[in-house]
Design a protein around this motif. Sequence first.
Motif, PDB file in Angstrom:
ATOM      1  N   ARG A  42      -6.757  -2.849   6.732  1.00  0.00           N
ATOM      2  CA  ARG A  42      -5.447  -2.645   6.301  1.00  0.00           C
ATOM      3  C   ARG A  42      -4.750  -3.892   6.329  1.00  0.00           C
ATOM      4  NH1 ARG A  42      -1.371   0.894   5.781  1.00  0.00           N
ATOM      5  NH2 ARG A  42       0.718   0.662   6.893  1.00  0.00           N
ATOM      6  N   ILE A  46      -2.851  -5.541   3.048  1.00  0.00           N
ATOM      7  CA  ILE A  46      -1.295  -5.879   2.976  1.00  0.00           C
ATOM      8  C   ILE A  46      -1.256  -7.278   2.573  1.00  0.00           C
ATOM      9  CG2 ILE A  46       0.735  -6.311   4.424  1.00  0.00           C
ATOM     10  CD1 ILE A  46      -0.048  -3.827   6.123  1.00  0.00           C
ATOM     11  N   ARG A  52       2.052  -1.599   1.609  1.00  0.00           N
ATOM     12  CA  ARG A  52       1.351  -0.965   2.816  1.00  0.00           C
ATOM     13  C   ARG A  52       0.872   0.608   2.464  1.00  0.00           C
ATOM     14  NH1 ARG A  52       2.854  -3.297   7.487  1.00  0.00           N
ATOM     15  NH2 ARG A  52       4.235  -5.099   7.299  1.00  0.00           N
TER      16      ARG A  52
END
Length: 85
Positions: A42, A46, A52
């Motif tokens: 993640r 980003i 996001r």
Amino acid sequence: MSHAIVMYCRAACPYCVAARNLFKRKNVRWTEVSLDAEPDKRAEMIERTGRRTVPQIFIGDHHVGGFDDLDALEQEGRLDRLLAG
């Protein structure tokens, strides 16, 4: 020659499912980076995208964005050219 497709995604995300279905209809292969299986990815997503939400889709080095962006390319008739390279 076609570009590699990479999609950051989650299993239960309806927009991820819609992107998968579009790729299937286009008969193209893609690689999934599952944020369910690899939550540490993640931060990578980003950093690469500034976003996001999932999915985040790359075709080659081009950041397409999410499903709405992918679908807009399809509706405008530009997705096939991008996929073809």
